[in-house]
Scaffold this motif. Sequence first.
Motif, PDB file in Angstrom:
ATOM      1  N   MET A  79       0.831  -1.200   0.000  1.00 31.55           N
ATOM      2  CA  MET A  79       0.000   0.000   0.000  1.00 31.55           C
ATOM      3  C   MET A  79       0.871   1.257   0.000  1.00 31.55           C
ATOM      4  O   MET A  79       0.584   2.234  -0.706  1.00 31.55           O
ATOM      5  CB  MET A  79      -0.927  -0.011   1.221  1.00 31.55           C
ATOM      6  N   ILE A  80       1.945   1.233   0.782  1.00 33.87           N
ATOM      7  CA  ILE A  80       2.864   2.371   0.825  1.00 33.87           C
ATOM      8  C   ILE A  80       3.500   2.588  -0.548  1.00 33.87           C
ATOM      9  O   ILE A  80       3.629   3.724  -1.019  1.00 33.87           O
ATOM     10  CB  ILE A  80       3.942   2.145   1.903  1.00 33.87           C
ATOM     11  N   ALA A  81       3.884   1.504  -1.210  1.00 31.52           N
ATOM     12  CA  ALA A  81       4.481   1.621  -2.544  1.00 31.52           C
ATOM     13  C   ALA A  81       3.482   2.188  -3.547  1.00 31.52           C
ATOM     14  O   ALA A  81       3.846   2.988  -4.419  1.00 31.52           O
ATOM     15  CB  ALA A  81       4.992   0.260  -3.008  1.00 31.52           C
ATOM     16  N   ASP A  82       2.211   1.786  -3.437  1.00 31.60           N
ATOM     17  CA  ASP A  82       1.172   2.327  -4.321  1.00 31.60           C
ATOM     18  C   ASP A  82       1.028   3.837  -4.137  1.00 31.60           C
ATOM     19  O   ASP A  82       0.766   4.569  -5.099  1.00 31.60           O
ATOM     20  CB  ASP A  82      -0.172   1.648  -4.040  1.00 31.60           C
ATOM     21  N   SER A 100      12.845  -3.513   2.185  1.00 25.44           N
ATOM     22  CA  SER A 100      11.800  -4.190   1.420  1.00 25.44           C
ATOM     23  C   SER A 100      10.703  -3.242   0.939  1.00 25.44           C
ATOM     24  O   SER A 100      10.079  -3.493  -0.094  1.00 25.44           O
ATOM     25  CB  SER A 100      11.184  -5.319   2.252  1.00 25.44           C
ATOM     26  N   THR A 101      10.444  -2.145   1.651  1.00 27.40           N
ATOM     27  CA  THR A 101       9.428  -1.202   1.183  1.00 27.40           C
ATOM     28  C   THR A 101       9.908  -0.485  -0.074  1.00 27.40           C
ATOM     29  O   THR A 101       9.149  -0.316  -1.037  1.00 27.40           O
ATOM     30  CB  THR A 101       9.075  -0.182   2.279  1.00 27.40           C
ATOM     31  N   CYS A 102      11.174  -0.078  -0.091  1.00 28.54           N
ATOM     32  CA  CYS A 102      11.740   0.524  -1.304  1.00 28.54           C
ATOM     33  C   CYS A 102      11.799  -0.498  -2.431  1.00 28.54           C
ATOM     34  O   CYS A 102      11.631  -0.150  -3.605  1.00 28.54           O
ATOM     35  CB  CYS A 102      13.132   1.081  -1.012  1.00 28.54           C
ATOM     36  N   LEU A 103      12.025  -1.762  -2.084  1.00 32.64           N
ATOM     37  CA  LEU A 103      12.010  -2.813  -3.095  1.00 32.64           C
ATOM     38  C   LEU A 103      10.618  -2.935  -3.719  1.00 32.64           C
ATOM     39  O   LEU A 103      10.477  -3.112  -4.932  1.00 32.64           O
ATOM     40  CB  LEU A 103      12.448  -4.138  -2.468  1.00 32.64           C
ATOM     41  N   MET A 104       9.586  -2.840  -2.890  1.00 33.09           N
ATOM     42  CA  MET A 104       8.214  -2.856  -3.401  1.00 33.09           C
ATOM     43  C   MET A 104       7.988  -1.709  -4.385  1.00 33.09           C
ATOM     44  O   MET A 104       7.335  -1.875  -5.419  1.00 33.09           O
ATOM     45  CB  MET A 104       7.222  -2.733  -2.244  1.00 33.09           C
ATOM     46  N   LEU A 105       8.539  -0.546  -4.059  1.00 31.01           N
ATOM     47  CA  LEU A 105       8.407   0.599  -4.955  1.00 31.01           C
ATOM     48  C   LEU A 105       9.130   0.335  -6.270  1.00 31.01           C
ATOM     49  O   LEU A 105       8.640   0.710  -7.341  1.00 31.01           O
ATOM     50  CB  LEU A 105       8.958   1.855  -4.276  1.00 31.01           C
ATOM     51  N   ALA A 106      10.281  -0.326  -6.207  1.00 29.43           N
ATOM     52  CA  ALA A 106      11.034  -0.653  -7.426  1.00 29.43           C
ATOM     53  C   ALA A 106      10.186  -1.474  -8.392  1.00 29.43           C
ATOM     54  O   ALA A 106      10.280  -1.305  -9.613  1.00 29.43           O
ATOM     55  CB  ALA A 106      12.309  -1.410  -7.061  1.00 29.43           C
ATOM     56  N   LYS A 107       9.345  -2.348  -7.868  1.00 29.28           N
ATOM     57  CA  LYS A 107       8.516  -3.203  -8.717  1.00 29.28           C
ATOM     58  C   LYS A 107       7.443  -2.413  -9.463  1.00 29.28           C
ATOM     59  O   LYS A 107       6.873  -2.904 -10.434  1.00 29.28           O
ATOM     60  CB  LYS A 107       7.852  -4.291  -7.871  1.00 29.28           C
ATOM     61  N   LYS A 108       7.175  -1.189  -9.021  1.00 24.01           N
ATOM     62  CA  LYS A 108       6.108  -0.390  -9.630  1.00 24.01           C
ATOM     63  C   LYS A 108       6.634   0.692 -10.568  1.00 24.01           C
ATOM     64  O   LYS A 108       5.855   1.461 -11.138  1.00 24.01           O
ATOM     65  CB  LYS A 108       5.252   0.248  -8.526  1.00 24.01           C
ATOM     66  N   LEU A 109       7.946   0.762 -10.748  1.00 21.41           N
ATOM     67  CA  LEU A 109       8.525   1.837 -11.547  1.00 21.41           C
ATOM     68  C   LEU A 109       8.162   1.741 -13.023  1.00 21.41           C
ATOM     69  O   LEU A 109       8.269   2.729 -13.752  1.00 21.41           O
ATOM     70  CB  LEU A 109      10.048   1.847 -11.386  1.00 21.41           C
ATOM     71  N   ASN A 110       7.732   0.545 -13.467  1.00 22.95           N
ATOM     72  CA  ASN A 110       7.340   0.413 -14.875  1.00 22.95           C
ATOM     73  C   ASN A 110       6.058   1.178 -15.195  1.00 22.95           C
ATOM     74  O   ASN A 110       5.655   1.262 -16.354  1.00 22.95           O
ATOM     75  CB  ASN A 110       7.189  -1.063 -15.258  1.00 22.95           C
ATOM     76  N   GLN A 111       5.422   1.748 -14.172  1.00 20.43           N
ATOM     77  CA  GLN A 111       4.245   2.586 -14.399  1.00 20.43           C
ATOM     78  C   GLN A 111       4.631   3.974 -14.910  1.00 20.43           C
ATOM     79  O   GLN A 111       3.775   4.742 -15.343  1.00 20.43           O
ATOM     80  CB  GLN A 111       3.437   2.726 -13.107  1.00 20.43           C
ATOM     81  N   LYS A 112       5.926   4.306 -14.828  1.00 21.13           N
ATOM     82  CA  LYS A 112       6.421   5.619 -15.233  1.00 21.13           C
ATOM     83  C   LYS A 112       7.385   5.485 -16.403  1.00 21.13           C
ATOM     84  O   LYS A 112       7.831   4.395 -16.741  1.00 21.13           O
ATOM     85  CB  LYS A 112       7.114   6.309 -14.049  1.00 21.13           C
ATOM     86  N   LYS A 113       7.713   6.630 -17.028  1.00 17.11           N
ATOM     87  CA  LYS A 113       8.579   6.623 -18.201  1.00 17.11           C
ATOM     88  C   LYS A 113       9.808   7.506 -17.974  1.00 17.11           C
ATOM     89  O   LYS A 113       9.756   8.494 -17.246  1.00 17.11           O
ATOM     90  CB  LYS A 113       7.815   7.137 -19.430  1.00 17.11           C
ATOM     91  N   ASN A 114      10.907   7.113 -18.626  1.00 15.07           N
ATOM     92  CA  ASN A 114      12.130   7.928 -18.683  1.00 15.07           C
ATOM     93  C   ASN A 114      12.663   8.308 -17.302  1.00 15.07           C
ATOM     94  O   ASN A 114      13.029   9.459 -17.055  1.00 15.07           O
ATOM     95  CB  ASN A 114      11.887   9.197 -19.510  1.00 15.07           C
ATOM     96  N   LEU A 115      12.714   7.339 -16.412  1.00 16.38           N
ATOM     97  CA  LEU A 115      13.208   7.595 -15.064  1.00 16.38           C
ATOM     98  C   LEU A 115      14.721   7.404 -14.992  1.00 16.38           C
ATOM     99  O   LEU A 115      15.295   6.595 -15.719  1.00 16.38           O
ATOM    100  CB  LEU A 115      12.545   6.647 -14.067  1.00 16.38           C
TER     101      LEU A 115
END
Length: 255
Positions: A79-82, A100-115
């Motif tokens: 939820m925090i990563a979302d 692990s919370t930052c790792l969860m965020l890493a899994k969601k980076l494909n929602q953004k472009k040109n990072l």
Amino acid sequence: MFAGQRINIIKKILLEQKQVDINTLTSLLNVSDVTVRKDLDSLETDGFLRKVHGGAILLEDDPLDMPKNDIPELQEKEMIADLAITLIDDGDNFYLGPGSTCLMLAKKLNQKKNLTVITNNASALPYIDCSSVNLLFIGGDVVNYNNMMFTHGEKALAYLEDIFVNKAFIGTDCVDLEAGLTINHSYSLDVYKKILDKSRQTILLASKSKFDRIALQLLCPINAISALVTEGDLPEKYKRYLYQNDIKLLTSFDL
């Protein structure tokens, strides 16, 4: 060559080398990359490997693939990563901290472009798609703490000397109004303190269970952060402090 034979060869390579790239497999097996990708899909479904950009890695003791009851606060961290991903803009550059919370965020980076992502979180690397992310990994001494691997030390600090980022996403072990952000070890302290000086915004990712607790080492006072992302409602004293210090608060009510 039959599919079963190819699968056994891929398994043998991964068990020996821990990783393999698609070009190597197409040459070795004398098949197309489409066929190799299908074999990798099959092995990923079986839980034997994880596909990464250009190849695959052997799946070993990944805390996110453990039974749900063995992962501390998995639902809260998701939820925090979302929430945290909403703070990242297309074209953004930022630091991604250990844990692990930052790792969860890493899994969601494909929602953004040109990072552009700068990180010392070695455990997060398999989850970052380098075809869409400019990834800068901070080298240094490697530590395995609570099944999370990250780098620190003099080499890491030297790498960060000329680095500046828009945002820094960090975690902590404990949060207390008087003690501030504290952690139970000193391994990540050097990089964290350096990145605080290199970032325009520091964004703390912390579950509500970490509040009103104190650990051994001071990371920074609460007013050093720009935003706090947590999954639940905080005690009124924290909400009042954040408001008075112009610190943005995101909770599950913002989803």
